[in-house]
Structures are given as structure tokens and as C-alpha cells.
Design a protein around this motif. Structure first.
Motif, PDB file in Angstrom:
ATOM      1  N   LYS A 143       0.844  -1.199   0.000  1.00 26.02           N
ATOM      2  CA  LYS A 143       0.000   0.000   0.000  1.00 26.02           C
ATOM      3  C   LYS A 143       0.884   1.255   0.000  1.00 26.02           C
ATOM      4  CE  LYS A 143      -3.933   1.959   2.501  1.00 26.02           C
ATOM      5  NZ  LYS A 143      -4.785   1.836   3.703  1.00 26.02           N
ATOM      6  N   GLY A 144       0.718   2.063  -1.049  1.00 24.64           N
ATOM      7  CA  GLY A 144       1.466   3.317  -1.122  1.00 24.64           C
ATOM      8  C   GLY A 144       2.950   3.081  -1.237  1.00 24.64           C
ATOM      9  N   ILE A 152       8.739  -2.375   2.820  1.00 19.86           N
ATOM     10  CA  ILE A 152       8.512  -3.807   3.067  1.00 19.86           C
ATOM     11  C   ILE A 152       9.554  -4.266   4.087  1.00 19.86           C
ATOM     12  CG2 ILE A 152       8.494  -6.112   2.045  1.00 19.86           C
ATOM     13  CD1 ILE A 152       7.698  -4.736  -0.609  1.00 19.86           C
ATOM     14  N   VAL A 153       9.092  -4.800   5.223  1.00 21.28           N
ATOM     15  CA  VAL A 153       9.968  -5.161   6.336  1.00 21.28           C
ATOM     16  C   VAL A 153      10.274  -6.653   6.276  1.00 21.28           C
ATOM     17  CG1 VAL A 153      10.283  -5.167   8.830  1.00 21.28           C
ATOM     18  CG2 VAL A 153       8.972  -3.327   7.739  1.00 21.28           C
ATOM     19  N   ILE A 191      -6.636  -5.087   5.327  1.00 23.18           N
ATOM     20  CA  ILE A 191      -6.857  -6.313   6.103  1.00 23.18           C
ATOM     21  C   ILE A 191      -7.600  -7.340   5.251  1.00 23.18           C
ATOM     22  CG2 ILE A 191      -7.979  -7.311   8.127  1.00 23.18           C
ATOM     23  CD1 ILE A 191      -7.554  -4.665   9.565  1.00 23.18           C
ATOM     24  N   ILE A 192      -7.053  -8.539   5.184  1.00 25.19           N
ATOM     25  CA  ILE A 192      -7.670  -9.621   4.408  1.00 25.19           C
ATOM     26  C   ILE A 192      -8.516 -10.482   5.351  1.00 25.19           C
ATOM     27  CG2 ILE A 192      -7.223 -11.603   2.921  1.00 25.19           C
ATOM     28  CD1 ILE A 192      -4.507 -10.359   2.292  1.00 25.19           C
ATOM     29  N   PRO A 193      -9.789 -10.730   5.034  1.00 31.31           N
ATOM     30  CA  PRO A 193     -10.643 -11.552   5.914  1.00 31.31           C
ATOM     31  C   PRO A 193     -10.076 -12.976   6.076  1.00 31.31           C
ATOM     32  CG  PRO A 193     -11.957 -10.385   4.281  1.00 31.31           C
ATOM     33  CD  PRO A 193     -10.522 -10.213   3.873  1.00 31.31           C
ATOM     34  N   ASP A 212      -3.466  -8.090   9.650  1.00 35.23           N
ATOM     35  CA  ASP A 212      -4.051  -7.271  10.699  1.00 35.23           C
ATOM     36  C   ASP A 212      -3.777  -5.810  10.371  1.00 35.23           C
ATOM     37  OD1 ASP A 212      -1.353  -6.988  11.248  1.00 35.23           O
ATOM     38  OD2 ASP A 212      -1.390  -8.442  12.899  1.00 35.23           O
ATOM     39  N   ASP A 213      -3.872  -4.939  11.373  1.00 35.03           N
ATOM     40  CA  ASP A 213      -3.665  -3.507  11.146  1.00 35.03           C
ATOM     41  C   ASP A 213      -2.237  -3.191  10.709  1.00 35.03           C
ATOM     42  OD1 ASP A 213      -6.284  -3.078  11.819  1.00 35.03           O
ATOM     43  OD2 ASP A 213      -5.841  -2.714  13.945  1.00 35.03           O
ATOM     44  N   ASN A 214      -1.285  -4.048  11.097  1.00 33.26           N
ATOM     45  CA  ASN A 214       0.110  -3.799  10.713  1.00 33.26           C
ATOM     46  C   ASN A 214       0.379  -4.145   9.257  1.00 33.26           C
ATOM     47  OD1 ASN A 214       0.796  -2.960  13.331  1.00 33.26           O
ATOM     48  ND2 ASN A 214       1.114  -5.105  13.972  1.00 33.26           N
ATOM     49  N   GLY A 215      -0.478  -4.958   8.660  1.00 28.15           N
ATOM     50  CA  GLY A 215      -0.313  -5.321   7.271  1.00 28.15           C
ATOM     51  C   GLY A 215      -0.413  -6.821   7.066  1.00 28.15           C
ATOM     52  N   PHE A 216       0.044  -7.273   5.892  1.00 27.89           N
ATOM     53  CA  PHE A 216       0.019  -8.694   5.528  1.00 27.89           C
ATOM     54  C   PHE A 216       1.409  -9.279   5.779  1.00 27.89           C
ATOM     55  CE2 PHE A 216       0.680 -12.066   2.384  1.00 27.89           C
ATOM     56  CZ  PHE A 216      -0.403 -12.888   2.682  1.00 27.89           C
TER      57      PHE A 216
END
Length: 595
Positions: free
Chosen positions: A459-460, A464-465, A485-487, A535-539
Motif C-alpha cells: 500500500k502506497g 517492506i519489512v 486487512i484480508i478476511p 491485521d492492522d500492521n499489514g500482511f
């Protein structure tokens, strides 16, 4: 010919195989029992008569010896008064002798023991010397007392008769059987041996004839003995057989009833299947009488109906699956043609530009064009590798050359290879990171696909960590990119073939939808545990290198690969351990790391 039902056949079989044999066996057992007991009764009568005869003879012989000793002792007395005092002392002490008399030997011609029925005594004689004889009366009350006191357990009637048939002693005080004995007793008898003489076979009579004195000992088997030993056991045998037969018929009846009901259930199930009701199940009326075979038939029949219904449903699903596969084929052709067209267009365009002779291309433009051509060719090569590895994954023919690899150097190489749009990477690598056991080319393919997926859905301009550290003695790798967030329901399907986060109409990223499917298959082959979360931190994708060769490859079903190898670890614990174990001198942010 009309066929009999099972219940009717079982009834006939029971009648022929149970009732008739029971009657025959009952008669045989009853006859054998009666014969054996009759033999025992005869033996007991003869043995008892012989025993009593010997006992009476021994008693008379012992008494005669005692009288001889008395006669011998009297010879030492001179005066009559002394003799009488001695005899009185003997009479008082022993009590069996009475009426002692001195007789002249010449006046007595017969000295055999003689019985006096009126006095119930036996006259005995003994020589004192050549001129004198002493006689004494032996009391027979002792024999009666012996029968009354010492032979109370004898169930037979015992009679001791003299030579003319008078009763000397008996335990039958009512004398009920005396007349039968007198009538049936043979006139001519054998001496000193037990003899049977009864005409009633279940009530044997035995006599023992003595010579001196001429007495007869008769033993009679009473009706009570016959009843207890023959009649009652025979009745018990018959009743036992009758109850056994009734029990067998009752058990067979109950068994037949349950068997008949359960067989009817089988018939109903078969009829239902023949009419197309494939979901019909048999429910038996189970009890202790339900045989194992019937229960087995029920299970197998229900299993068969389940398989038939499942096959019917599966056939319907296969029809739908064929339609979906046709759609997949169209999607694959469309995706491949679309994905191949873009790099090919770039390669053709930039190569044509370099080949043009009408324009002059400076060095910077030429290098940029060559870089683009190389990147697009690498994209084509990666897509070809992905397409080629799918059949190997699904057919378990994947060839691996596992070796120990430096994960930090491999990350550097793959980031350089995958970073086609100058994305930002933050690499956190532990200084003591253990080497990993994997196939070099396949692990590069896994990492490239993961980095490519992270870049596509990042995103944006968020970095990438990438984190690498040892957790519980195992090298672990975490790849985190910022995304929506992916269900949970979509997370479970990310490793399926042709699964994309964007739909066909709203496609915003390139790709065939095979990347994560290939990653999952290669990781399972190299014994690498892979886990994803959002989650909120990402995938985030987490790889755990077990550093052990894969022993078994789990079979794939249709287009889904089942992972059952390594138990997933707690993500929170894993992430915290990753962050703690990172070395500070290696951790840091790198903007445009390899630009």
C-alpha cells in the motif's frame, strides 16, 4: 413350490434338530442312569448282607472264645462257691452272658450253638475238662442294639432270621417287608456268600446264609431308596431336558423374531436403492441376539449407500467442476496471454528502439533500455518457471538438491532480483543467523514469489519489512508489507490455484494467481513451515526452516494442497522472538537498498 419363510424354516429345523434328539437323549440318559443305579443298589445289598453275615459270625466266634476262656479259668477253682462268685463277676462285668450251667459231658450229645426265640438268646457250650462242660446264654439284644444304634444310616431293611424264619434282630420295627421276604426267600440257599433273589428289579433283595448257627441275614432295598436313587433322578433328568428344550425354543424364537425384523429392514433398503432412493439407510433393531454378520451387512449397506450418494453428488459436482475448469482454462490463457504480452511488448519495443538506425541512442538511454529488457526477460523467465513447477508439485516428482545456504546472502540476491520498481525494503537480519537446509534454486523461486507478491499488494510507498532470526533453534523469516486487512475466509484460500485478491473486473495488479500456490508446494517439499496473517500492521508471511529433509509428501487433492506436516507456532510468540533476537548492528532501514 411355495417357499417357506425364515421363521417357518427355523421352526422345522428346531423341531427336527432339537426335539427329537432331546427325546432320544433323554431316554438314553434315563435308561443308563437307571441301569447304573440299579447295579449300585444290587451291589450295596449284597455287600451289606455279606458284611452283616461276617459281623454276626465274628461276634458269635468271639463270644465262644470268651466262654472257652471262662471255662479254662473255672478249672482253677476247687470250691463251688468260688466258681459261682467268679461267674457272677463275669456276668456283671461283661453283661453278654447269662444263665451259666455246669453239665456232665457224657449227658450232652450236641454242642452246637442253638437259638431260643422265646428268650432271644443263643446257647453256647465250652469244655471245662473231660468230664464237665459249662453252658451260657448269649444275649441277642446286642444285635438289635447294633442295628438300632450303629446302622442308623442304612436305608435298607435288615432282617436276621433263625432256621425256622423267626426274627432275631431287625431295623424294620413295623415288619412291613417281612412277609415278602418269607414268600420270596429260596428254600435251598447257598452258604457263606451273598445272593440276590428279588423279583422286583428296582428293589433288589439279598441274603447271606450262615451254617453255625443256621441263620439267614436278609437285606431289602426299600421303596424310599428306589424313589430317591432312581425315580427322583429320572424325573430330574426329564425335567432338565424339558426346560432345556423350552429354553432353546424360547431363545430361538426371540432370535428368529429379531433376525426376521432386521432382514426385512435389509429388504426395504434394497428396494429403496432399486427405486433410486440413494440416501436410504438401514436402522436395525439391535440386541444381544443380533448377529455380527447382520450388523456388518448394515454397516456395509449404509456405507455403500453413502458412497453411491456421494458418487452421485460427486458426479454432479464434477460436472460443475468441469465448467469451472473450463473457466480456469480460459482464465489461465487470459492471464498468461496478458502477463506475457506486457513484458514481450516492452522487450520488442526497447529492442526495436535500439535497432533503429535513423536515430542516435546515447549511452544512458541504451543502458536504461537494456535494463528494462533484462527485467522483462526475468519476468518472463519467472512466469515460465512457475508454470513448469506446477505439474512437478502436483505429481510429487519435484527434484530437490538440499544444501546448507546463507539466508542473509540469499535475501540480498532475491531482493535485487525482485525489486523491479525500486520499492523500499527494511532488512533486519540477526548476526548469528543459522544456515538453512534447502534447494538453492527452489528457495530463490519461493522468495522471489513472496517479494513479488509483497511489492504488488504493498500500500502506497510503505517499506517492506524483512526480519530474519533464530527462534527455538530454527531460522525464521518474516516478510511484512502494508496492505488492507484480508478476511480470514480469504486467507485460508490464498494458497489455492488461480486465487487473487482482486476480481476479474477490478483487477489492479498483474499475476496469474499461482504464486502462493507454488510457494506452498515448494515449502512443503523442503520441510519449511509457512504461515500468513493479516491485521492492522499489514500482511505478513512467516517461514520456519525446520532444517530436516522432508520424509513424506502429502498428497494433493484436485487443485488444493493439504498441509499436515508442521504444527503452526504461535504468531505473537514468534514475532516477539524474532524482534528480540535481531542484532542491533545488522538491523536498520535501507531506502532504495540496491538502486
Amino acid at each position: 413350490m411355495k417357499r417357506l419363510k425364515i421363521a417357518q424354516q427355523i421352526a422345522i429345523v428346531l423341531f427336527l434338530s432339537v426335539l427329537i434328539p432331546f427325546i432320544t437323549i433323554g431316554l438314553i440318559i434315563s435308561n443308563i442312569s437307571q441301569q447304573s443305579i440299579r447295579k449300585e443298589l444290587k451291589d450295596s445289598a449284597t455287600m451289606l448282607s455279606a458284611f452283616l453275615g461276617d459281623s454276626v459270625q465274628n461276634y458269635l466266634k468271639y463270644a465262644d472264645e470268651e466262654l472257652k476262656q471262662i471255662a479254662s479259668a473255672i478249672s482253677f477253682f476247687y470250691y463251688e462257691e468260688d466258681k459261682n462268685d467268679f461267674l457272677d463277676e463275669v456276668r456283671q462285668k461283661y453283661g453278654k452272658f447269662n444263665n451259666f450251667q455246669f453239665i456232665n459231658a457224657q449227658s450232652l450229645t450236641k454242642r452246637d450253638p442253638s437259638f431260643n426265640p422265646k428268650k432271644s438268646v443263643v446257647k453256647l457250650y465250652a469244655n471245662i475238662d473231660d468230664l464237665d462242660i459249662i453252658s451260657a446264654d448269649l444275649k441277642m439284644d446286642i444285635l438289635q442294639d447294633a442295628l438300632d444304634n450303629h446302622f442308623t444310616d442304612i436305608k435298607h431293611d435288615v432282617y436276621i432270621l433263625d432256621d425256622i424264619g423267626n426274627i432275631i434282630a431287625t431295623n424294620d420295627h413295623d415288619n412291613k417287608g417281612y412277609n415278602d421276604i418269607v414268600e420270596n426267600l429260596p428254600k435251598e440257599r447257598e452258604y457263606n456268600t451273598p445272593v440276590l433273589f428279588s423279583k422286583v428289579k428296582n428293589q433288589p433283595l439279598a441274603y447271606y446264609q450262615m451254617k453255625s448257627p443256621n441263620w439267614t441275614i436278609v437285606v431289602k432295598t426299600t421303596p424310599n431308596v428306589t424313589k430317591k436313587t432312581i425315580d427322583v433322578p429320572r424325573l430330574r433328568i426329564i425335567l432338565s431336558l424339558v426346560f432345556a428344550a423350552l429354553f432353546i425354543f424360547a431363545a430361538a424364537g426371540i432370535y428368529t423374531y429379531y433376525l426376521y425384523l432386521n432382514i426385512r429392514q435389509l429388504f426395504k433398503g434394497i428396494i429403496a436403492i432399486s427405486k433410486g432412493s440413494y440416501n436410504r439407510k438401514i436402522r436395525l433393531l439391535k440386541s444381544v441376539f443380533t448377529p455380527h454378520e447382520i450388523v456388518f451387512l448394515e454397516k456395509e449397506f449404509n456405507y455403500m449407500t453413502k458412497k453411491v450418494a456421494s458418487s452421485y453428488t460427486e458426479l454432479s459436482e464434477k460436472n460443475l467442476e468441469l465448467k469451472r475448469l473450463d473457466e480456469f482454462r480460459a482464465s489461465l490463457v487470459s492471464a498468461i496471454s496478458h502477463e506475457f504480452r506486457t513484458p514481450l511488448t516492452s522487450i520488442i519495443g526497447y529492442s526495436s528502439r535500439l535497432l533503429r538506425s535513423d536515430i542516435k541512442v546515447d549511452d544512458e538511454t541504451r543502458l536504461k533500455s537494456l535494463r528494462v529488457i533484462k527485467q522483462q526477460a526475468q519476468r518472463l523467465s519467472g512466469m515460465v518457471d512457475d508454470l513448469l513447477v506446477i505439474p512437478e508439485i502436483e505429481s510429487f516428482k519435484l527434484q530437490l538438491n538440499n544444501e546448507k545456504l546463507d539466508l542473509a546472502k540469499l535475501l540480498e540476491l532475491t531482493i535485487t532480483y525482485a525489486n523491479y520498481n525500486d520499492s523500499k525494503f527494511i532488512v533486519n537480519s540477526a548476526s548469528d543467523l543459522l544456515p538453512v537446509l534447502a534447494d538453492n534454486d527452489r528457495l530463490i523461486q519461493v522468495l522471489v514469489n513472496l517479494f513479488d507478491n509483497a511489492i504488488k499488494y504493498n500500500k502506497g510507498k510503505a517499506p517492506i519489512v524483512i526480519s530474519a532470526a533464530n527462534v527455538d533453534g530454527k531460522p525464521c523469516l518474516s516478510i511484512l508489507n502494508k496492505s488492507e486487512i484480508i478476511p480470514e475466509d480469504k486467507l485460508e484460500k490464498l494458497f489455492d490455484k488461480f486465487v487473487r485478491l482482486d476480481s476479474e473486473l477490478t483487477r489492479t495488479t498483474r499475476g496469474t494467481g499461482l504464486g502462493l500456490f507454488i510457494v506452498k508446494g515448494l515449502c512443503e517439499a523442503m520441510n519449511i513451515t509457512i504461515d500468513v496473517s493479516s491485521d492492522d500492521n499489514g500482511f505478513e508471511v512467516v517461514l520456519v526452516f525446520n532444517n530436516e529433509p522432508k520424509q513424506n509428501v502429502q498428497k494433493t487433492t484436485d487443485d488444493k494442497t493439504v498441509n499436515t506436516f508442521v504444527e503452526p507456532q504461535d504468531r505473537t510468540l514468534l514475532e516477539s522472538q524474532l524482534n528480540v533476537k535481531l542484532s542491533s548492528d545488522k538491523a536498520g532501514a535501507v531506502d532504495n537498498l540496491f538502486s
